[in-house]
Every structure is written in C-alpha cells, then in structure tokens.
Motif scaffolding. Structure first.
Motif, PDB file in Angstrom:
ATOM      1  N   ILE A 124      -3.287  39.041  72.594  1.00  0.00           N
ATOM      2  CA  ILE A 124      -2.007  38.594  72.303  1.00  0.00           C
ATOM      3  C   ILE A 124      -1.865  39.087  71.268  1.00  0.00           C
ATOM      4  N   ALA A 125      -2.567  39.003  69.035  1.00  0.00           N
ATOM      5  CA  ALA A 125      -1.544  39.021  68.014  1.00  0.00           C
ATOM      6  C   ALA A 125      -2.217  40.881  68.108  1.00  0.00           C
ATOM      7  N   VAL A 126      -2.290  41.424  69.298  1.00  0.00           N
ATOM      8  CA  VAL A 126      -1.058  42.778  69.085  1.00  0.00           C
ATOM      9  C   VAL A 126      -0.590  43.091  69.809  1.00  0.00           C
ATOM     10  N   LEU A 127      -0.056  42.611  71.072  1.00  0.00           N
ATOM     11  CA  LEU A 127       1.030  42.319  71.816  1.00  0.00           C
ATOM     12  C   LEU A 127       2.434  42.020  69.934  1.00  0.00           C
ATOM     13  N   PRO A 128       3.820  42.649  71.018  1.00  0.00           N
ATOM     14  CA  PRO A 128       4.867  41.894  70.320  1.00  0.00           C
ATOM     15  C   PRO A 128       5.659  41.098  70.439  1.00  0.00           C
ATOM     16  N   ALA A 129       5.427  40.408  69.545  1.00  0.00           N
ATOM     17  CA  ALA A 129       6.102  38.659  70.406  1.00  0.00           C
ATOM     18  C   ALA A 129       6.711  38.937  71.048  1.00  0.00           C
ATOM     19  N   ASN A 130       8.438  39.211  70.881  1.00  0.00           N
ATOM     20  CA  ASN A 130       9.412  39.230  71.255  1.00  0.00           C
ATOM     21  C   ASN A 130       9.718  40.418  71.815  1.00  0.00           C
ATOM     22  N   ALA A 131       9.228  41.391  72.156  1.00  0.00           N
ATOM     23  CA  ALA A 131       9.296  43.087  72.579  1.00  0.00           C
ATOM     24  C   ALA A 131      10.676  43.194  73.287  1.00  0.00           C
ATOM     25  N   ALA A 132      11.684  44.137  73.003  1.00  0.00           N
ATOM     26  CA  ALA A 132      12.666  43.498  73.855  1.00  0.00           C
ATOM     27  C   ALA A 132      12.679  44.616  74.826  1.00  0.00           C
ATOM     28  N   ASP A 133      13.617  44.713  76.401  1.00  0.00           N
ATOM     29  CA  ASP A 133      14.009  45.684  77.138  1.00  0.00           C
ATOM     30  C   ASP A 133      15.049  46.024  76.929  1.00  0.00           C
ATOM     31  N   ILE A 134      15.954  47.081  76.360  1.00  0.00           N
ATOM     32  CA  ILE A 134      17.211  47.627  76.532  1.00  0.00           C
ATOM     33  C   ILE A 134      17.289  48.065  78.076  1.00  0.00           C
ATOM     34  N   GLN A 135      17.790  48.510  78.628  1.00  0.00           N
ATOM     35  CA  GLN A 135      18.499  48.977  79.919  1.00  0.00           C
ATOM     36  C   GLN A 135      19.784  49.904  79.663  1.00  0.00           C
ATOM     37  N   VAL A 136      19.098  51.329  79.904  1.00  0.00           N
ATOM     38  CA  VAL A 136      20.361  52.869  79.594  1.00  0.00           C
ATOM     39  C   VAL A 136      20.739  53.197  80.911  1.00  0.00           C
ATOM     40  N   LYS A 137      21.881  53.026  80.908  1.00  0.00           N
ATOM     41  CA  LYS A 137      22.203  53.881  82.089  1.00  0.00           C
ATOM     42  C   LYS A 137      23.013  55.482  82.278  1.00  0.00           C
ATOM     43  N   MET A 138      22.044  55.995  83.205  1.00  0.00           N
ATOM     44  CA  MET A 138      22.418  57.758  83.478  1.00  0.00           C
ATOM     45  C   MET A 138      23.369  57.178  84.090  1.00  0.00           C
ATOM     46  N   ASP A 148       9.597  47.399  71.035  1.00  0.00           N
ATOM     47  CA  ASP A 148      10.586  47.092  72.007  1.00  0.00           C
ATOM     48  C   ASP A 148      10.643  48.825  73.000  1.00  0.00           C
ATOM     49  N   THR A 149      11.410  48.196  74.264  1.00  0.00           N
ATOM     50  CA  THR A 149      10.961  49.383  74.824  1.00  0.00           C
ATOM     51  C   THR A 149      12.292  49.986  75.859  1.00  0.00           C
ATOM     52  N   VAL A 150      13.318  50.960  76.023  1.00  0.00           N
ATOM     53  CA  VAL A 150      14.685  51.503  76.445  1.00  0.00           C
ATOM     54  C   VAL A 150      14.015  51.978  77.635  1.00  0.00           C
ATOM     55  N   THR A 151      14.364  51.072  78.803  1.00  0.00           N
ATOM     56  CA  THR A 151      14.171  51.619  80.357  1.00  0.00           C
ATOM     57  C   THR A 151      15.919  52.242  80.732  1.00  0.00           C
ATOM     58  N   PHE A 152      15.707  54.041  80.784  1.00  0.00           N
ATOM     59  CA  PHE A 152      16.923  54.707  81.340  1.00  0.00           C
ATOM     60  C   PHE A 152      17.409  54.652  82.838  1.00  0.00           C
ATOM     61  N   VAL A 153      17.942  54.605  83.428  1.00  0.00           N
ATOM     62  CA  VAL A 153      17.964  53.840  84.955  1.00  0.00           C
ATOM     63  C   VAL A 153      18.331  54.935  85.183  1.00  0.00           C
ATOM     64  N   ALA A 154      17.978  55.570  86.676  1.00  0.00           N
ATOM     65  CA  ALA A 154      18.817  56.309  87.323  1.00  0.00           C
ATOM     66  C   ALA A 154      20.158  55.549  88.450  1.00  0.00           C
ATOM     67  N   THR A 155      21.104  55.251  87.290  1.00  0.00           N
ATOM     68  CA  THR A 155      22.155  54.242  88.265  1.00  0.00           C
ATOM     69  C   THR A 155      22.615  55.338  89.126  1.00  0.00           C
ATOM     70  N   ASP A 156      22.916  56.884  88.687  1.00  0.00           N
ATOM     71  CA  ASP A 156      23.936  57.746  89.700  1.00  0.00           C
ATOM     72  C   ASP A 156      22.388  59.344  90.277  1.00  0.00           C
ATOM     73  N   PRO A 157      22.419  59.311  91.127  1.00  0.00           N
ATOM     74  CA  PRO A 157      21.982  60.735  90.701  1.00  0.00           C
ATOM     75  C   PRO A 157      21.640  62.341  90.222  1.00  0.00           C
ATOM     76  N   GLY A 158      20.277  62.860  89.911  1.00  0.00           N
ATOM     77  CA  GLY A 158      20.672  64.581  90.047  1.00  0.00           C
ATOM     78  C   GLY A 158      19.642  63.987  88.420  1.00  0.00           C
ATOM     79  N   HIS A 159      19.900  63.321  87.628  1.00  0.00           N
ATOM     80  CA  HIS A 159      20.127  62.983  85.683  1.00  0.00           C
ATOM     81  C   HIS A 159      18.318  62.546  85.630  1.00  0.00           C
ATOM     82  N   ASP A 160      18.262  63.287  84.207  1.00  0.00           N
ATOM     83  CA  ASP A 160      16.661  62.789  83.203  1.00  0.00           C
ATOM     84  C   ASP A 160      17.405  61.996  81.822  1.00  0.00           C
ATOM     85  N   ALA A 161      15.971  61.323  81.520  1.00  0.00           N
ATOM     86  CA  ALA A 161      15.490  61.162  80.035  1.00  0.00           C
ATOM     87  C   ALA A 161      14.539  62.153  79.255  1.00  0.00           C
TER      88      ALA A 161
END
Length: 142
Positions: free
Chosen positions: A13-27, A49-62
C-alpha cells in the motif's frame, strides 16, 4: 505468519500511488479539432498516473516519439486497433504519435508533473508535416 502478511500488505500500500488517476485519450478518425486526432491532444498527469489510449476508431495506434521523452523514460508502442495503457513515472514531456497518421498530424502530448526537465529538447525535436506544426502549438501552450 499473520504479522508477515500484514507487513507485506502495508508495504504494498505504501509504494502504490494513493490517488493514481487513469486518463482516457480517444484515437479518432474525426474529432473536435479535425481529422485523425487524439482527443484530448494534451493531457497533464502526475507521476504514477496512467493514460489509456482508446482505439475508439480502427486503424490507429499510440507510440512515443523519439527525442520527446524525459531522461530515463521508457519508450512505448501500441498495436494498431488496440487500446494501450501507459503508466508515466518520469516527470517531463512525452510526445505521442499514431504511426499511420503521423505526417497528417495525429499527435499529442502528455505532461507528467513539471515539464521543465525536457521541454526545450522536446521543442527542438524534428517532426514531419502537420505533426511538427501541431507539436509547436501544443508545446508552446505549456
């Protein structure tokens, strides 16, 4: 044994970020700023924090852009049409591109904490076509 398990849990628990956020970015094929975009194209997060790049439309990568990573940061590369989650640990500026649509300007910026560690280097990185113009605008807003 119980004490050992409690101690291990407390350390985890001590080494995990207490309030780590996950932000979503659409492709996207089309977004508020035009064709072939990351939306949003500029995100600000904190280390851990994490960022999730979401393959909303096909044919993209990050994937990360060479020359636009803080020192010690690991490059990342997603697969076409698949979501990619990246945990950002090093403070600074990260350039992001969609490889198939890079020259068309499908780029974005992730700012982790204080951007000053590599902001000037990121501004000097060479990027083709519309990508270079958009990076100049995004980095100029920091």
């Amino acid at each position: 044994m119980k004490t050992l398990l409690l101690a291990a849990a407390a350390i985890a628990i001590a080494v995990l970020p207490a309030n780590a956020a996950d932000i979503q970015v659409k492709m996207l094929n089309k977004g508020a700023k035009g064709m072939m975009v990351f939306e949003p194209d500029l995100v600000k997060v904190q280390p851990g924090d994490t960022v999730t790049f979401v393959a909303t439309d096909p044919g993209h990568d990050a994937q990360s852009v060479p020359g636009m990573l803080p020192e010690g940061a690991q490059p990342f590369e997603g697969k076409i049409g698949k979501d990619l989650t990246v945990t950002f640990t090093q403070p600074g500026v990260y350039g992001v591109k969609c490889k198939p649509h890079y020259v068309m300007g499908m780029v974005g910026v992730v700012v982790v904490g204080d951007p000053s560690s590599n902001l000037e280097a990121a501004k000097q990185a060479k990027n083709p076509g519309k990508a270079g113009k958009l990076f100049t605008e995004l980095l100029g807003s920091l």
